[in-house]
Design an enzyme around this catalytic site. Structure first.
Site, PDB file in Angstrom:
ATOM      1  N   ASP A 348       3.524  -5.119   6.965  1.00  0.00           N
ATOM      2  CA  ASP A 348       4.864  -4.795   6.210  1.00  0.00           C
ATOM      3  C   ASP A 348       4.330  -4.871   4.728  1.00  0.00           C
ATOM      4  OD1 ASP A 348       7.688  -4.926   5.748  1.00  0.00           O
ATOM      5  OD2 ASP A 348       7.079  -7.097   5.233  1.00  0.00           O
ATOM      6  N   ASP A 350       7.084  -5.434   1.820  1.00  0.00           N
ATOM      7  CA  ASP A 350       8.011  -6.577   0.964  1.00  0.00           C
ATOM      8  C   ASP A 350       7.870  -7.907   1.689  1.00  0.00           C
ATOM      9  OD1 ASP A 350       8.488  -4.543  -0.943  1.00  0.00           O
ATOM     10  OD2 ASP A 350      10.033  -3.923   0.508  1.00  0.00           O
TER      11      ASP A 350
END
Length: 512
Positions: A348, A350
C-alpha cells in the site's frame, strides 16, 4: 518447537481448545452452534466462524452462542475451506484447534470426549480425529449421494471433526490453500504433519454428519476433485493414495471409457464402420457396468435410476477433463511445497510506504515512512519483486486528477523505488469496481504483471482493506497498523507486524 517438546504450561492450559468452523452460510450452521452450546462439558476457549462467502457486500451472519462464549465471525471472502480454516486457527490462541464442518451436529458428551482425547494424546501426537456417524434414511436403500456421504465414516483425517495441535499447524504452515474445495486438503495436511515428525491419532469422540440435500448434478460437480488429485500427485508422488490411506478411485476406468468413445468417434469420421461399432460397443459396456454398480445398491426408483444412467454417461468425461486440467496446471507452474516462498510483495502507498497526506496531489509532500528504504532494500536483496497497490478515490471525488496522482507516485518511486508495477484504483466506494481494495482486482493484476502466482504474493498495508484484498485474491496479507488503523482491523488480521521492517522479516523468515 520440535514435536513432543514441552511448553511448561499447566496441564489444564494445554487442553484448552478453540473451535474453527468454515462456512458458506448453510442453515445447518446454527444447528451446529446450538449443539455446541448444549454441551455439558468443558467450553471452548474460542469459537471462530469463518464466513467464506465471496464478495464484499454479503449480509452479516447473525449467530447465537453458548454459556461463556459467542462465535466470532471473520471473513475469508470465498477462497475455499483450506484458506478459511487457516484464517481461523491463526486468529485463535488455544493450544488445540478443533475444526468442524458447518453441517455436523455434536451429540451430548462431545466436549468431554474431545478433552479426554486430547488428554490421551502423547507428546508427539499432532492431531486427534473424531469418529463420524452418518445417519441414513430408514425403510429404503440409500441413494448414490447418501452412500457417498456415508463413506466419511471410514475416511481418514477428514476435517469434519479433526483437532490439531497448534504446534503441528505452525510447523507445516497449516492447510495448503491451493486446494480450492473441501477435497484432499485434509489428506495433504495429514501427510505433511506426519512427515514433520508428528503422529495422528484416532479419538473416541463421535460427531454426527447428516446427509445434505443435493440436486441431480451433484455427482458431476464432485468430479472437480480430480484436479485436486493431480495436485496431490504433484506434491506427494505417485504413491500418495497409499500414503494417505485413500481408496484407489475409478479414474483408469473413466479414462478407458473416454478412450472407447473417442475411438468410436474417430473411426466413424474415417468411415471405418466395423471399428466404430466395436469401439462404441466397448463404450456402451463400460458405461452400463458403471451405471449398474451405482444402481444396484440404491433404491432403484425411477428418479434414481434415471439420475444414475445420465450421470454415469457424463462422469467419465468430466473426471478425465478435470484431471487433465489439474495435471497441466500444476506441471506448468511447477507448484512448490506448501507454504511456498514469497516471490513478490505488493505494498500500500499511503500510510505504509509514505506518511499519509489525505488526497495528496503534491509530490513535495511525499515523506517516506521511517525504515521503509531499508525494509525494501532487504526485500530486493532477497530477490523479491516489488509493486504498489493504492486506492485513490480522490480522482472519482474530483479532488485530484490522475496526472496529480501519477506525479505523487513518481515521487514515491524516486524516493523508494524502482517498483516494477503500479496498480492504481481511481474509483470511489460507491462505484462497485473490482479493483478498489478490499476487492482483489489490483492484487491479481499486480501478480499477473510481475508474472508471479498469487499464492506467492504478499500484500502489506495499514488498514483492513489491504488485508481483505490479499485474502480475496489468495495472497498473503500483513497488517502494519498506524494510529488510523481500527482495533477490529488489527483483531481480524491473521498476520500483524509493528512496522515495515518487522513485516519484511516475517515474510522472509518463516511461514505465515
Amino acid at each position: 518447537m520440535t514435536p513432543g517438546a514441552s511448553s511448561g504450561a499447566p496441564a489444564s492450559d494445554l487442553l484448552r481448545f478453540a473451535v474453527v468452523v468454515p462456512t458458506v452460510g448453510r442453515p445447518s450452521l446454527q444447528r451446529l452452534l446450538d449443539t455446541l452450546a448444549g454441551q455439558d462439558g468443558p467450553a471452548p476457549a474460542e469459537v471462530l466462524v469463518v464466513d467464506d462467502r465471496p464478495g464484499t457486500d454479503v449480509p452479516p451472519l447473525r449467530l447465537a452462542g453458548g454459556a461463556g462464549w459467542q462465535p466470532r465471525v471473520v471473513r475469508s471472502r470465498g477462497r475455499g475451506p483450506a484458506a478459511a480454516r487457516n484464517l481461523g486457527w491463526r486468529l485463535s490462541t488455544a493450544p488445540w484447534v478443533a475444526f468442524l464442518d458447518d453441517d455436523v451436529e455434536l451429540p451430548a458428551g462431545w466436549a468431554r470426549a474431545l478433552v479426554a482425547d486430547l488428554a490421551a494424546a502423547g507428546e508427539r501426537t499432532g492431531a486427534s480425529k473424531g469418529r463420524l456417524h452418518v445417519p441414513l434414511p430408514a425403510g429404503r436403500r440409500p441413494t448414490d449421494w447418501e452412500r457417498g456421504t456415508k463413506g466419511l465414516e471410514t475416511a481418514h483425517w477428514a476435517t469434519a471433526d479433526m483437532a490439531y495441535r497448534r504446534e503441528a499447524l505452525e510447523a507445516v504452515g497449516g492447510f495448503d490453500e491451493r486446494f480450492p474445495r473441501a477435497y484432499r486438503e485434509d489428506a495433504d495436511l495429514a501427510l505433511r504433519v506426519r512427515r514433520a515428525g508428528w503422529e495422528l491419532a484416532q479419538g473416541r469422540r463421535t460427531t454426527t454428519h447428516p446427509v445434505r440435500p443435493a440436486d441431480d448434478r451433484v455427482s458431476l460437480r464432485v468430479q472437480r476433485g480430480n484436479a485436486d488429485d493431480a495436485l496431490m500427485r504433484h506434491l506427494h508422488g505417485p504413491s500418495w493414495r497409499a500414503d494417505a490411506q485413500a481408496p484407489p478411485g475409478r479414474l483408469p476406468w473413466h479414462a478407458a471409457t473416454c478412450a472407447a468413445a473417442g475411438a468410436a468417434l474417430g473411426a466413424a469420421v474415417l468411415g471405418r464402420r466395423r471399428g466404430a461399432a466395436l469401439a462404441a460397443a466397448a463404450w456402451v459396456a463400460l458405461t452400463a457396468d458403471f451405471a449398474r454398480r451405482r444402481i444396484a445398491p440404491g433404491p432403484r426408483d425411477a428418479a434414481e435410476v434415471r439420475r444414475m444412467v445420465l450421470t454415469s454417461a457424463a462422469i467419465p468425461l468430466a473426471a478425465v477433463v478435470h484431471r487433465v486440467r489439474g495435471e497441466v496446471r500444476h506441471r506448468r507452474r511447477r507448484t512448490p511445497a506448501w507454504p511456498p516462498p514469497v516471490r513478490a510483495v505488493l505494498l500500500d502507498r499511503d500510510g505504509t510506504l509514505v506518511h499519509d497526506v489525505p488526497y495528496n496531489g503534491d509530490p513535495a509532500l511525499v515523506r517516506p515512512v521511517e525504515g521503509a528504504a531499508e525494509a525494501l532494500a532487504a526485500l530486493r536483496a532477497a530477490g523479491v519483486r516489488l509493486g504498489v497497490v493504492t486506492n485513490q478515490s480522490g480522482i472519482a471525488r474530483g479532488l485530484l486528477t490522475r496526472e496529480q496522482v501519477d506525479a505523487v507516485d513518481a515521487a514515491v518511486d524516486a524516493a523508494l523505488g524502482p517498483f516494477e508495477t503500479w496498480q492504481v484504483c481511481p474509483h470511489g466506494p460507491e462505484d462497485g469496481c473490482a479493483c478498489r481494495k478490499p476487492a482483489p482486482g489490483m492484487v491479481l493484476a499486480g501478480a499477473a504483471a510481475l508474472g508471479v502466482p498469487v499464492e506467492q504474493v504478499a500484500v502489506v498495508g495499514d488498514i483492513g482493506a489491504d488485508v481483505g484484498a490479499a485474502q480475496a485474491a489468495g495472497a498473503r496479507g500483513v497488517l502494519v497498523p498506524t494510529p488510523a488503523t481500527r482495533p477490529e482491523e488489527v483483531a481480524d488480521a491473521p498476520l500483524v507486524a509493528p512496522d515495515l521492517a518487522a513485516a519484511v522479516r516475517l515474510l522472509l523468515g518463516g511461514p505465515r
